[in-house]
Design an enzyme around this catalytic site. Structure first.
Site, PDB file in Angstrom:
ATOM      1  N   THR A  72      40.145  38.329  43.989  1.00  0.00           N
ATOM      2  CA  THR A  72      39.945  39.616  43.022  1.00  0.00           C
ATOM      3  C   THR A  72      38.630  39.241  42.081  1.00  0.00           C
ATOM      4  O   THR A  72      37.845  40.224  42.117  1.00  0.00           O
ATOM      5  CB  THR A  72      41.379  39.460  42.002  1.00  0.00           C
ATOM      6  OG1 THR A  72      42.401  39.854  42.662  1.00  0.00           O
ATOM      7  CG2 THR A  72      41.292  40.458  40.832  1.00  0.00           C
ATOM      8  N   CYS A 323      50.484  43.195  44.074  1.00  0.00           N
ATOM      9  CA  CYS A 323      49.736  43.460  43.023  1.00  0.00           C
ATOM     10  C   CYS A 323      50.498  44.752  42.485  1.00  0.00           C
ATOM     11  O   CYS A 323      50.908  44.957  41.200  1.00  0.00           O
ATOM     12  CB  CYS A 323      48.321  43.775  43.113  1.00  0.00           C
ATOM     13  SG  CYS A 323      47.419  42.224  43.678  1.00  0.00           S
TER      14      CYS A 323
HETATM   15  N1  PLP Z   1      42.072  42.028  48.452  1.00  0.00           N
HETATM   16  C1  PLP Z   1      43.268  41.897  49.412  1.00  0.00           C
HETATM   17  C2  PLP Z   1      43.105  42.841  50.528  1.00  0.00           C
HETATM   18  C3  PLP Z   1      44.472  41.283  49.233  1.00  0.00           C
HETATM   19  O1  PLP Z   1      45.464  41.370  49.989  1.00  0.00           O
HETATM   20  C4  PLP Z   1      44.658  40.470  48.231  1.00  0.00           C
HETATM   21  C5  PLP Z   1      45.831  39.857  47.657  1.00  0.00           C
HETATM   22  O2  PLP Z   1      46.648  40.359  47.230  1.00  0.00           O
HETATM   23  C6  PLP Z   1      43.281  40.480  47.381  1.00  0.00           C
HETATM   24  C7  PLP Z   1      42.315  41.214  47.560  1.00  0.00           C
HETATM   25  C8  PLP Z   1      43.253  39.517  45.953  1.00  0.00           C
HETATM   26  O3  PLP Z   1      43.407  38.179  46.144  1.00  0.00           O
HETATM   27  P1  PLP Z   1      43.669  37.079  45.454  1.00  0.00           P
HETATM   28  O4  PLP Z   1      45.275  36.922  45.239  1.00  0.00           O
HETATM   29  O5  PLP Z   1      42.950  35.806  45.579  1.00  0.00           O
HETATM   30  O6  PLP Z   1      43.122  37.581  43.875  1.00  0.00           O
END
Ligand code: PLP
Length: 379
Positions: A72, A323
């Protein structure tokens, strides 16, 4: 314990990764920014090794890897880090992760023109639509290379070529592609790319942004403070997390072929098992261009949240992304693929991981079928 089939949300830590992290929790507790003593030097050495491991796995140079807390944050750094660039124009797809959508909204507030490009019903970015969106001078294109909900894996080279032929930079969210499809960032020519350790059997709370060497001077930090990560990301490094990420990255690439085959085989047999008992079951996303292990399934005339709730103590499933389910919002990804509200409500996501067994997946399939049929009888 329930059977865990939500590996697109997160993955269990590999015991070899945990073991590799142990020294960074115990003896080597120094701050890698402490240049005045051995504790600092040792920690710095661990970070250096991990950076080399991540870079080797992604076929880029260690200097091109910026460690962050999450993907993120990596997405935020990639896009908000270019906020001072001109022209103030961003193009992104309709199926991006929420962190990219949030950045687009923020850049919009800062006076950027942010253009969303459609995908087709399989989740592939519409190259004609992207090409038309790029007729106006654009600073950066952001595309999710492998989608976390429907698993569609884009034609990365075609997207990169298209962006570059219009003099735009291209950022790719490759979080869900890492460890599932071979990635050679140097060869691909992508400008920026985001990754997360916890999706590849590594620890949570550590991510990375790949920044092509020549682009580095253009990127501004979004977290200000000390001179960590070459001035691009202030804050004391999460040494154990970074060490774990390095080990997980190494294992994810050396074991990629076997893992991908395993996840594909299990997901295909689960799909066949479900299709055999549930006529009309639809698989969302692309039939072949998809990351191994992901199944986004629309069940005919049943609210999928009921299946998930009934099985919660036996099989871990999800509606959409972690999310989104946390925010109880409908899936913008499924909407972009053309599903209507009723179909979105009837959709659940299964993520088979490399640690799942054939028996687990078969048993989960049986439970899903039984639950679906019981709910159907009542409806
Ligand atoms: N991008 C994608 C495609 C994801 O699946 C996720 C995770 O849910 C993220 C970004 C964000 O990752 P993080 O959990 O390390 O913030």
């Amino acid at each position: 314990m329930p059977i865990y089939l939500d590996n697109n949300a997160t993955t269990p830590i590999d015991p070899r990764v945990l073991e590799a992290m142990r020294p960074a929790f115990e003896g080597v507790f120094g701050n890698p920014a402490s240049a005045t003593h051995a504790w600092g030097w040792q920690a710095e050495e661990l970070v250096k090794i991990a950076r080399e491991q991540v870079a080797a796995a992604l076929e880029c140079t260690p200097e091109e890897i910026i460690f962050t807390a999450t993907a993120t944050e990596a997405n935020n750094l990639a896009l908000q880090g270019l906020a001072l660039r001109s022209p103030k124009r961003l193009v992104y797809s309709a199926i991006e992760h929420k962190s990219v959508l949030g950045c687009a909204a923020r850049l919009g507030q800062l006076g950027w023109e942010c253009i969303e490009v459609a995908v087709d019903s399989s989740g592939l970015v519409d190259l004609d639509a992207l090409s038309s969106a790029l007729q106006k001078p654009t600073s950066v294109v952001s595309i999710i290379g492998a989608n976390n909900e429907v698993g569609t894996f884009q034609d990365l080279a075609a997207l990169i070529d298209l962006a570059h032929s219009h003099n735009a930079l291209i950022h790719m969210d490759l979080v869900q592609g890492f460890g599932k499809v071979p990635l050679s960032l140097g060869r691909l020519g992508v400008d920026l790319a985001s990754f997360s350790a916890h999706k590849i059997n590594g620890p949570k709370g550590v991510g990375a942004l790949f920044v092509r060497r020549e682009l580095r001077p253009e990127l501004q930090p979004i977290i200000l403070g000390g001179d960590h990560e070459g001035g691009l990301r202030a804050g004391t490094l999460n040494v154990p997390g970074i060490v774990g990420f390095g080990k997980a990255a190494q294992l994810a690439t050396t074991e990629l072929e076997g893992n991908a085959k395993h996840c594909s085989r299990l997901a295909t047999s689960l799909l066949n098992q479900l299709r055999g008992s549930i006529p009309g079951l639809a698989l969302n996303g692309h039939a072949t261009r998809r990351i191994p292990g992901n199944l986004s399934l629309t069940f005919p005339q049943i609210d999928a949240t009921q299946i998930i709730a009934k099985l919660a103590s036996q099989v871990a499933l999800s509606t959409t992304s972690a999310c989104l389910s946390a925010g109880h919002a409908g899936s913008h990804v499924l909407r972009a693929l053309g599903l209507d509200q009723a179909q979105i409500r009837s959709t659940l996501r299964i993520g088979v991981g490399n640690r799942n067994t054939e028996q687990e997946v078969a048993l989960a399939g049986q439970k899903i079928v039984e639950t679906y049929l019981a709910l159907k009888l009542k409806s």
